[in-house]
Design a protein around this motif. Structure first.
Motif, mmCIF file in Angstrom:
data_model
loop_
_atom_site.group_PDB
_atom_site.id
_atom_site.type_symbol
_atom_site.label_atom_id
_atom_site.label_comp_id
_atom_site.label_asym_id
_atom_site.label_seq_id
_atom_site.Cartn_x
_atom_site.Cartn_y
_atom_site.Cartn_z
ATOM 1 N N THR A 1 -26.755 -32.906 14.554
ATOM 2 C CA THR A 1 -26.766 -31.596 15.078
ATOM 3 C C THR A 1 -25.420 -31.185 15.667
ATOM 4 O OG1 THR A 1 -27.640 -32.153 17.244
ATOM 5 C CG2 THR A 1 -29.203 -31.845 15.646
ATOM 6 N N ILE A 2 -25.018 -30.173 15.559
ATOM 7 C CA ILE A 2 -23.860 -29.608 16.205
ATOM 8 C C ILE A 2 -23.987 -29.684 17.716
ATOM 9 C CG2 ILE A 2 -22.132 -27.632 16.476
ATOM 10 C CD1 ILE A 2 -23.427 -26.493 13.768
ATOM 11 N N GLY A 3 -24.980 -29.497 18.248
ATOM 12 C CA GLY A 3 -25.280 -29.419 19.775
ATOM 13 C C GLY A 3 -24.996 -30.840 20.365
ATOM 14 N N ARG A 4 -25.216 -32.018 19.477
ATOM 15 C CA ARG A 4 -24.770 -33.382 20.169
ATOM 16 C C ARG A 4 -23.260 -33.477 20.311
ATOM 17 N NH1 ARG A 4 -25.313 -36.918 23.691
ATOM 18 N NH2 ARG A 4 -25.176 -39.219 22.743
ATOM 19 N N ALA A 5 -22.819 -32.962 18.863
ATOM 20 C CA ALA A 5 -21.226 -32.932 18.867
ATOM 21 C C ALA A 5 -20.515 -32.235 19.874
ATOM 22 C CB ALA A 5 -20.882 -32.589 17.417
ATOM 23 N N VAL A 6 -21.222 -31.143 20.118
ATOM 24 C CA VAL A 6 -20.463 -30.279 21.293
ATOM 25 C C VAL A 6 -20.775 -31.148 22.795
ATOM 26 C CG1 VAL A 6 -21.007 -28.124 22.692
ATOM 27 C CG2 VAL A 6 -20.909 -28.051 19.968
ATOM 28 N N ALA A 7 -21.753 -31.661 22.735
ATOM 29 C CA ALA A 7 -21.558 -32.224 24.084
ATOM 30 C C ALA A 7 -20.870 -33.378 24.318
ATOM 31 C CB ALA A 7 -23.078 -32.914 24.232
ATOM 32 N N LEU A 8 -20.462 -34.071 22.925
ATOM 33 C CA LEU A 8 -19.774 -35.138 23.217
ATOM 34 C C LEU A 8 -18.179 -35.090 23.132
ATOM 35 C CD1 LEU A 8 -21.626 -37.680 20.766
ATOM 36 C CD2 LEU A 8 -21.514 -37.708 23.277
ATOM 37 N N ALA A 9 -17.823 -33.889 22.349
ATOM 38 C CA ALA A 9 -16.500 -33.602 22.270
ATOM 39 C C ALA A 9 -15.431 -33.439 23.462
ATOM 40 C CB ALA A 9 -16.378 -32.423 21.174
ATOM 41 N N ARG A 10 -14.323 -33.773 23.495
ATOM 42 C CA ARG A 10 -13.354 -33.602 24.575
ATOM 43 C C ARG A 10 -12.371 -32.883 24.212
ATOM 44 N NH1 ARG A 10 -17.271 -34.792 26.680
ATOM 45 N NH2 ARG A 10 -18.010 -36.674 27.628
ATOM 46 N N SER B 1 -10.315 -26.635 33.122
ATOM 47 C CA SER B 1 -9.393 -25.497 33.150
ATOM 48 C C SER B 1 -7.963 -26.111 32.562
ATOM 49 C CB SER B 1 -9.085 -25.304 34.660
ATOM 50 O OG SER B 1 -7.926 -24.302 34.806
ATOM 51 N N GLY B 2 -7.282 -25.206 31.646
ATOM 52 C CA GLY B 2 -5.930 -25.673 31.386
ATOM 53 C C GLY B 2 -5.935 -26.820 30.438
ATOM 54 N N VAL B 3 -6.954 -27.004 29.736
ATOM 55 C CA VAL B 3 -7.088 -28.143 28.745
ATOM 56 C C VAL B 3 -6.761 -27.613 27.412
ATOM 57 C CG1 VAL B 3 -8.266 -29.700 30.186
ATOM 58 C CG2 VAL B 3 -9.467 -27.967 28.625
ATOM 59 N N ALA B 4 -6.514 -28.472 26.328
ATOM 60 C CA ALA B 4 -6.628 -28.034 24.977
ATOM 61 C C ALA B 4 -7.982 -27.718 24.634
ATOM 62 C CB ALA B 4 -6.133 -29.304 24.310
ATOM 63 N N ALA B 5 -7.942 -26.759 23.460
ATOM 64 C CA ALA B 5 -8.956 -26.344 22.924
ATOM 65 C C ALA B 5 -9.748 -27.515 22.143
ATOM 66 C CB ALA B 5 -8.844 -25.218 21.767
ATOM 67 N N VAL B 6 -11.407 -27.180 21.958
ATOM 68 C CA VAL B 6 -12.073 -28.016 21.168
ATOM 69 C C VAL B 6 -12.342 -27.022 19.670
ATOM 70 C CG1 VAL B 6 -14.194 -29.430 20.782
ATOM 71 C CG2 VAL B 6 -13.300 -29.045 23.023
#
Length: 495
Positions: free
Chosen positions: A109-118, A141-146
């Motif tokens: 699921t995309i939802g699981r990847a969304v939770a894990l991604a940094r 705040s101020g971090v790189a995009a996912v």
């Protein structure tokens, strides 16, 4: 709404508030904190209107100065989308959410990847249909995009997994959305909603379609959002507006570029102030067509540049019954200010550019170097390339106007005043009906300046209370016009 205007009927442009739309957008969801004071913002530098600024020469005593050119709007600089530098998370319909998320062992699921991604990482979604409704939360705040990216062919399709939510994708923080297909499937949902905590996001290379809420994409108070190279179509809310892209104040720093937006029941792009104005918007290189109402509706918006777009097919009776708007390509009202409409090709619309009488008035508007053609009397009482009911400081210059059902330019002729009007160096060719220019009475256009305009021979000019329907059958007739008007020096007849 329809109102009378000196014997001609005039349809009021779309001006309803986003009440219902915002109610949907505000359904309870996981709350998110406001952006911290350290969140970077892109400054909005001055954008050149294509002309170098030179000091004004000193005029001889007794010669009044020309009206001042409206100040150039501030818009965002060209945004640069960052390249992901972190790891990739793979998602496949044949995967497992207990897997490692690699190409060889993808998640399901995309939802699981969304939770894990940094921050700085990329989620690679392989082909398939994903029934998920996702909240893309801020990663800080101020971090790189996912980055959430569709991979392969056909590209992956997202459909609503929970139709009680407001959007298929609700974006907070900093995300890049690429190469996705989102089919809302008739649900009362937005495809993508950038909420007030979203900043420095991209939506690109995607297809969005099929919702019955107020828009395909809603930008609700977000900052520095780029929507580019997408197809956005068939958002139809029965009996009322559904826009391709809707931008609500206090959003700022929007770039809407190179999209194909069409067959929605409202506007291609609606920009509307809410608790505060929308500011700094660039609408560039899009194809906007066949909508139920208008292409671009600007109200309560400031510093907007609309340039180099192809616009046609308004209103589209197959999408929505004719009569809810004048079918404008561009409608400007409700205190919109610092607007540049430049270099667009506009055809098959009820009006080309329309400035409506609405308090407070719009001001500092420049309509320059556009090509208008085949402007039609649909709904009845329209057919003008540029119609200015009331405004302050408006320049209409360098436009080419041909084949309009009514006057190519209809200026200050709706019973209200247009202050600081400049009409310069336009080419008015006429068509099957030879009406070229109609001016309201001198009391409705204080300080107006006309000069160097070029009129088709045989065309009709009119100045209310001064000159009734003068046909330009000879250079002598053009001289009658200049003398009666006390202006339009440098005007010529076209062969």
């Amino acid at each position: 709404m329809m109102r009378a205007a000196r014997g001609e009927r005039s349809f009021k442009g779309t001006c309803g508030l986003f009440t219902c739309l915002l109610v949907l957008a505000c359904q309870p969801e996981t709350p998110a904190p406001r952006l911290s004071a350290g969140e970077p913002e892109t400054p909005a530098p001055q954008l050149s209107a294509g002309e170098p600024e030179t000091p004004a020469p000193e005029l001889p005593a007794g010669v009044p100065p020309s009206p001042q050119l409206p100040s150039t709007p501030q818009v965002p600089p060209t945004p640069q989308q960052e390249v992901p530098t972190g790891r990739s998370w793979y998602v496949s319909r044949t995967g497992s959410d207990g897997a490692a998320g690699t190409r060889q062992a993808p998640l399901r699921t995309i939802g699981r990847a969304v939770a894990l991604a940094r921050p700085g990482e990329v989620i690679r979604v392989l082909p398939g249909v994903y029934a998920e409704t996702l909240l893309l939360e801020s990663k800080g705040s101020g971090v790189a995009a996912v980055t959430l990216r569709g991979e392969g062919s056909p590209r992956p399709m997202l459909v609503p997994g929970n139709k009680t939510r407001s959007a298929v994708l609700r974006v907070q923080g900093r995300w890049n959305l690429e190469n996705l297909q989102i089919d809302v499937g008739g649900a009362r949902m937005f495809a993508v909603l950038f909420d007030s905590t979203a900043s420095h996001c991209f939506l690109s290379g995607s297809e969005l379609k099929g919702g019955t809420s107020g828009a395909g994409v809603l930008v609700e108070g977000a900052r520095n959002i780029t929507v580019q190279n997408n197809s956005i179509h068939h958002f139809i809310k029965p009996g009322t507006d559904a826009h391709g892209v809707a931008v609500v104040g206090p959003s700022r720093g929007l770039v809407i570029r190179n999209n194909d937006i069409h067959h929605n029941s409202g506007d291609s792009i609606q920009c509307q102030g809410n608790v505060a104005p929308v500011e700094n918007v660039l609408i560039e290189g899009n194809t906007l067509h066949d909508e139920g109402e208008n292409a671009v509706d600007l109200k309560g918006c400031r510093h907007v540049v609309m340039r180099d777009n192809t616009v046609y097919g308004f209103p589209n009776a197959a999408v929505r019954p004719v009569g809810s708007s004048a079918g404008e390509a561009v409608v400007i009202h409700q205190s919109a200010s610092h607007i540049l409409i430049q270099g667009n090709t506009i055809s098959r619309a009820g009006r080309g550019v329309s400035l409506l009488h609405a308090s407070p008035l719009s001001e500092d508007v420049r309509v320059a170097d556009n090509h208008f053609q085949d402007i039609r009397n649909m709904p009845e009482g329209n057919g003008q390339a540029v119609r200015i009911e009331s405004a302050r400081r408006v320049w209409v210059e360098g436009n080419t106007i041909e084949n309009t059902a009514s006057y190519g330019l209809m200026l200050a002729a709706d019973g209200s005043a247009v202050e600081g009007l400049v009409v310069r160096n336009n080419i008015l060719r006429g068509g099957t009906r030879p009406f070229l220019l109609r001016l309201g009475p001198s009391s409705s256009r204080p300080g107006a300046l006309l000069e160097d305009n070029h009129y088709a021979e045989g065309g009709v000019l009119k100045a209310d209370g001064v000159l009734e329907q003068l046909t330009l059958s000879s250079p002598e007739k053009l001289e009658v016009w200049r003398k009666a008007l006390g202006g339009d020096e440098g005007a010529t007849l076209l062969e």
